[in-house]
Design a protein around this motif. Structure first.
Motif, short mmCIF file in Angstrom:
data_model
loop_
_atom_site.label_atom_id
_atom_site.label_comp_id
_atom_site.label_asym_id
_atom_site.label_seq_id
_atom_site.Cartn_x
_atom_site.Cartn_y
_atom_site.Cartn_z
N LEU A 47 41.16 -22.75 -8.54
CA LEU A 47 42.29 -22.92 -7.64
C LEU A 47 42.14 -22.10 -6.37
O LEU A 47 42.58 -22.51 -5.30
CB LEU A 47 43.59 -22.51 -8.34
N ASP A 48 41.53 -20.92 -6.50
CA ASP A 48 41.46 -19.99 -5.38
C ASP A 48 40.30 -19.03 -5.61
O ASP A 48 39.97 -18.72 -6.76
CB ASP A 48 42.77 -19.20 -5.28
N ALA A 49 39.70 -18.58 -4.53
CA ALA A 49 38.62 -17.60 -4.60
C ALA A 49 38.74 -16.64 -3.43
O ALA A 49 39.02 -17.06 -2.31
CB ALA A 49 37.27 -18.30 -4.56
N GLU A 50 38.56 -15.37 -3.72
CA GLU A 50 38.58 -14.34 -2.68
C GLU A 50 37.42 -13.39 -2.91
O GLU A 50 37.07 -13.10 -4.04
CB GLU A 50 39.88 -13.55 -2.72
N LEU A 51 36.86 -12.92 -1.83
CA LEU A 51 35.80 -11.92 -1.88
C LEU A 51 36.36 -10.63 -1.31
O LEU A 51 36.88 -10.61 -0.19
CB LEU A 51 34.59 -12.38 -1.07
N GLU A 52 36.26 -9.57 -2.08
CA GLU A 52 36.78 -8.28 -1.64
C GLU A 52 35.77 -7.18 -1.95
O GLU A 52 34.94 -7.32 -2.84
CB GLU A 52 38.09 -7.96 -2.36
N ARG A 53 35.87 -6.12 -1.20
CA ARG A 53 35.04 -4.94 -1.44
C ARG A 53 35.87 -3.99 -2.29
O ARG A 53 36.96 -3.58 -1.87
CB ARG A 53 34.70 -4.31 -0.08
N GLU A 54 35.40 -3.68 -3.49
CA GLU A 54 36.12 -2.79 -4.40
C GLU A 54 35.17 -1.73 -4.94
O GLU A 54 34.13 -2.05 -5.50
CB GLU A 54 36.72 -3.58 -5.58
N ARG A 55 35.55 -0.48 -4.75
CA ARG A 55 34.77 0.65 -5.24
C ARG A 55 33.28 0.53 -4.91
O ARG A 55 32.42 0.72 -5.76
CB ARG A 55 34.97 0.82 -6.74
N GLY A 56 33.01 0.14 -3.66
CA GLY A 56 31.63 0.11 -3.19
C GLY A 56 30.83 -1.13 -3.55
O GLY A 56 29.64 -1.20 -3.28
N ARG A 57 31.47 -2.14 -4.16
CA ARG A 57 30.74 -3.36 -4.46
C ARG A 57 31.59 -4.58 -4.12
O ARG A 57 32.82 -4.51 -4.08
CB ARG A 57 30.30 -3.41 -5.91
N TRP A 58 30.90 -5.70 -3.89
CA TRP A 58 31.57 -6.96 -3.61
C TRP A 58 32.04 -7.58 -4.92
O TRP A 58 31.28 -7.62 -5.90
CB TRP A 58 30.63 -7.94 -2.91
N VAL A 59 33.28 -8.03 -4.94
CA VAL A 59 33.88 -8.64 -6.13
C VAL A 59 34.54 -9.96 -5.74
O VAL A 59 35.30 -10.01 -4.77
CB VAL A 59 34.93 -7.71 -6.77
N TYR A 60 34.20 -11.01 -6.48
CA TYR A 60 34.90 -12.28 -6.32
C TYR A 60 36.07 -12.29 -7.29
O TYR A 60 35.91 -11.97 -8.47
CB TYR A 60 34.00 -13.46 -6.69
N GLU A 61 37.22 -12.66 -6.79
CA GLU A 61 38.41 -12.85 -7.62
C GLU A 61 38.71 -14.34 -7.62
O GLU A 61 38.95 -14.93 -6.57
CB GLU A 61 39.58 -12.03 -7.10
N LEU A 62 38.64 -14.95 -8.80
CA LEU A 62 38.85 -16.39 -8.94
C LEU A 62 40.09 -16.66 -9.78
O LEU A 62 40.34 -15.96 -10.76
CB LEU A 62 37.66 -17.05 -9.63
N LYS A 63 40.82 -17.69 -9.42
CA LYS A 63 41.93 -18.19 -10.22
C LYS A 63 41.51 -19.57 -10.70
O LYS A 63 41.15 -20.43 -9.90
CB LYS A 63 43.20 -18.29 -9.37
#
Length: 90
Positions: A47-63
């Motif tokens: 449904l949705d995807a976001e790329l964020e920088r978290e604690r020094g690494r890239w993280v994809y958050e998917l729904k």
């Protein structure tokens, strides 16, 4: 259906552009590969995807929406595809 990178609706915050630049630089996996890995773990429609920088690494958050109608939120390490966390909608 695992979705398609062309179907990804940018969140308006530039996630799509960030993802494209980071993938081109070899910092992260392409979104199509992330979708495939997520789909193997949690079948359903993205449904949705976001790329964020978290604690020094890239993280994809998917729904994702499962065939049962249940929504699952996944966090994946964008460089390796490793699932870092999952949360189910109750």
């Amino acid at each position: 259906d695992a979705g398609d990178a062309r179907d990804w609706d940018d969140d308006g915050g530039g996630s799509h552009d960030r993802a494209r630049r980071a993938a081109a630089a070899g910092e992260i996996l392409p979104i199509a590969e992330i979708y495939a890995r997520a789909h193997r773990e949690v079948p359903g429609r993205i449904l949705d995807a976001e790329l964020e920088r978290e604690r020094g690494r890239w993280v994809y958050e998917l729904k994702l929406l499962q065939p049962s109608g249940r929504r699952i939120d996944l966090a994946l390490d964008a460089a390796t595809g490793e699932i870092l966390g999952r949360e189910a909608d109750r």
